[in-house]
Write an enzyme that holds these catalytic residues in place. Structure first.
Site, mmCIF file in Angstrom:
data_model
loop_
_atom_site.group_PDB
_atom_site.id
_atom_site.type_symbol
_atom_site.label_atom_id
_atom_site.label_comp_id
_atom_site.label_asym_id
_atom_site.label_seq_id
_atom_site.Cartn_x
_atom_site.Cartn_y
_atom_site.Cartn_z
ATOM 1 N N ARG A 58 -3.342 23.886 1.670
ATOM 2 C CA ARG A 58 -2.426 22.737 1.804
ATOM 3 C C ARG A 58 -2.395 22.247 3.256
ATOM 4 N NH1 ARG A 58 2.796 23.261 2.637
ATOM 5 N NH2 ARG A 58 3.030 25.179 1.461
ATOM 6 N N TYR A 111 0.610 -3.170 -3.618
ATOM 7 C CA TYR A 111 0.471 -2.416 -4.873
ATOM 8 C C TYR A 111 1.879 -2.018 -5.347
ATOM 9 C CZ TYR A 111 -0.574 1.467 -8.002
ATOM 10 O OH TYR A 111 -0.612 2.314 -9.080
ATOM 11 N N ASP A 183 -2.881 -0.970 4.556
ATOM 12 C CA ASP A 183 -3.539 -0.388 3.394
ATOM 13 C C ASP A 183 -4.871 -1.125 3.268
ATOM 14 O OD1 ASP A 183 -4.510 0.156 0.846
ATOM 15 O OD2 ASP A 183 -2.525 0.426 -0.013
ATOM 16 N N LYS A 208 -10.420 4.218 -5.292
ATOM 17 C CA LYS A 208 -11.075 2.938 -5.488
ATOM 18 C C LYS A 208 -12.489 2.949 -4.873
ATOM 19 C CE LYS A 208 -7.240 1.893 -7.476
ATOM 20 N NZ LYS A 208 -6.290 2.821 -6.997
HETATM 21 N N1 LCS Z 1 -2.856 1.128 -2.488
HETATM 22 C C1 LCS Z 1 -3.503 0.212 -3.211
HETATM 23 C C2 LCS Z 1 -3.912 -1.086 -2.581
HETATM 24 C C3 LCS Z 1 -3.787 0.465 -4.551
HETATM 25 O O1 LCS Z 1 -4.441 -0.471 -5.238
HETATM 26 C C4 LCS Z 1 -3.372 1.696 -5.125
HETATM 27 C C5 LCS Z 1 -3.632 1.998 -6.547
HETATM 28 C C6 LCS Z 1 -2.686 2.618 -4.322
HETATM 29 C C7 LCS Z 1 -2.465 2.308 -3.002
HETATM 30 C C8 LCS Z 1 -2.247 3.945 -4.850
HETATM 31 O O2 LCS Z 1 -3.358 4.765 -5.024
HETATM 32 P P1 LCS Z 1 -3.516 5.949 -6.097
HETATM 33 O O3 LCS Z 1 -2.344 6.842 -5.912
HETATM 34 O O4 LCS Z 1 -3.531 5.313 -7.433
HETATM 35 O O5 LCS Z 1 -4.803 6.571 -5.703
HETATM 36 N N2 LCS Z 1 -3.943 0.874 -7.327
HETATM 37 C C9 LCS Z 1 -4.076 0.822 -8.611
HETATM 38 C C10 LCS Z 1 -4.347 -0.362 -9.311
HETATM 39 O O6 LCS Z 1 -4.402 -1.476 -8.821
HETATM 40 N N3 LCS Z 1 -4.505 -0.085 -10.581
HETATM 41 O O7 LCS Z 1 -4.326 1.248 -10.826
HETATM 42 C C11 LCS Z 1 -4.022 1.922 -9.587
#
Ligand code: LCS
Length: 393
Positions: A58, A111, A183, A208
């Protein structure tokens, strides 16, 4: 080898990588929760920070560290903090920089959960937030309060594809001594390097583009300075939003092809955006590569390419959009983006459904907005799929 001197695509393959005594071509997976100390004194020295030996996964792990080093180098940052998810990265930043009585200014179309977590959980503990249209830096400036501790921007923003002027926001924030976090998920360091523009903290949902194969959920934060690094690593370790070594290995594997994947995906996306813009059943299209995008010039000045996510609305709004989503065959009707496969989703009822309708509308996340994340399939197949689905409307 000093990988800092290499080109971006070479860095993707070599930065942060190490081998073992067998000469392994890939970073080994250290699938362990804990590491034994050479002696009691050695253990105490590791905990005291006098020895950089590993302690507990961790806190740190060689496979995870390889990924952190690699992304930090790609972002031209100090060091990285890998997290179990993008939201693990977002909340580690919030925990490190915000507290009771503090305030965040953010873009109104981030998001969904990055906003919801502020307006629900962090609010419960006394942190305030103001969401504005940050594509006009004056709105950010006007929202700053005495207790503002963080400016948090997503650009291009999910799902509106709105572009914020990074340098203008940095100027406003730094004039007040406030750090800026970007971000960078939608561009990845291949297309945009916020730290080079004066930003203090950059983060990604590596789920992504960085991983790119829709098989892992992961996140990372990279900072410009030691000070923010220490604060965010401390938060991550204590809240336990850490990554797993196997997950790190998978992301390293996906990362190596980031450049060629994005090249192909955005070449496809440009053609899809042009196709949609010329289609009689399409009301509007928003894609940073189109001249019709309201911040087209700004996008070109701070991103080396427009990426591969498109938002658009078909004539007939949500009802017609539903017909489209229910009739595509190649594109998966699924949330997420940045993978090799083309995905389609409806933000108002899916990724951004927890944001109240009025706030969504203020942020231009209309009920009819459909998000299309273009993959690396053959362009003829992607367009043929859209063509037959649009014909059903
Ligand atoms: N930031 C952005 C710009 C994102 O698009 C997402 C997830 C996150 C943070 C969070 O990331 P995760 O915890 O899912 O790895 N975006 C998503 C979307 O547009 N559709 O499903 C997840």
């Amino acid at each position: 080898m000093d990988t800092k001197k290499l080109g971006f695509n070479s860095k993707l393959i070599h930065a942060g990588q190490f081998t073992d005594e067998f000469g392994s071509a890939t970073v080994p997976i250290y699938q362990t929760s804990t590491f034994s100390f050479k002696s009691a004194d050695h253990g105490a020295a590791c905990f005291a920070g006098e020895d950089d030996g590993y302690i507990y996964t961790r806190i740190g792990n060689p496979t995870i560290n390889a990924l952190e080093t690699s992304i930090a180098e790609l972002e031209n940052g100090y060091r990285g903090v890998a997290c179990g998810s993008g939201m693990g990265a977002v909340t580690a930043v919030y925990f490190a920089l915000l507290g009771a009585g503090s305030h965040i200014v953010s873009h109104n179309a981030v998001y969904g959960p990055s906003r919801v977590v502020m307006e629900t959980l962090f609010k419960k503990f006394g942190a305030e937030s103001t969401y504005v249209d940050a594509t006009d830096a004056d709105n950010v400036k006007n929202a700053i309060q005495e207790n503002t501790k963080l400016i948090y921007i997503e650009t291009p923003a999910n799902p509106t594809m709105g572009i914020t002027d990074i340098k203008a926001v940095v100027e406003v924030a730094h004039a007040h001594g406030i750090p800026v976090c970007i971000d960078n998920t939608f561009s990845s360091p291949y297309l945009q390097k916020p730290l080079d523009m004066g930003v203090d903290i950059v983060l990604h949902s590596m789920t992504k583009f960085i991983n790119g194969h829709a098989d892992i959920v992961a996140g990372i934060v990279v900072t410009r300075t030691e000070e923010y690094y220490a604060a965010i690593r401390g938060a991550m370790v204590n809240i336990g939003s850490n990554m797993d070594p196997h997950q790190a290995y998978m992301v390293i594997r996906g990362l190596k092809t980031l450049g060629i994947r994005i090249d192909r995906a955005q070449e496809n996306a440009m053609k899809v955006a042009e196709y949609l813009e010329n289609h009689s059943k399409v009301e509007w299209v928003k894609y940073p590569g189109l001249k019709s995008h309201p911040q087209y010039e700004l996008g070109k000045s701070q991103m080396s390419g427009p990426g591969s996510v498109i938002s658009f609305e078909v004539k007939g709004g949500f009802k017609a959009g539903k017909v489209l989503m229910d009739n595509v065959h190649l594109a998966l009707l699924a949330v997420s983006l940045g993978g090799v496969e083309t995905l389609i989703q409806h933000p108002a009822s899916m990724t951004h459904s927890k944001i109240p309708k009025q706030q969504r509308e203020e942020a231009h996340i209309t009920d009819g907005l459909v998000r299309f994340a273009v993959g690396i399939e053959d362009i003829e197949d992607i367009i043929a799929d859209l063509d037959q689905a649009l014909a059903m409307i």
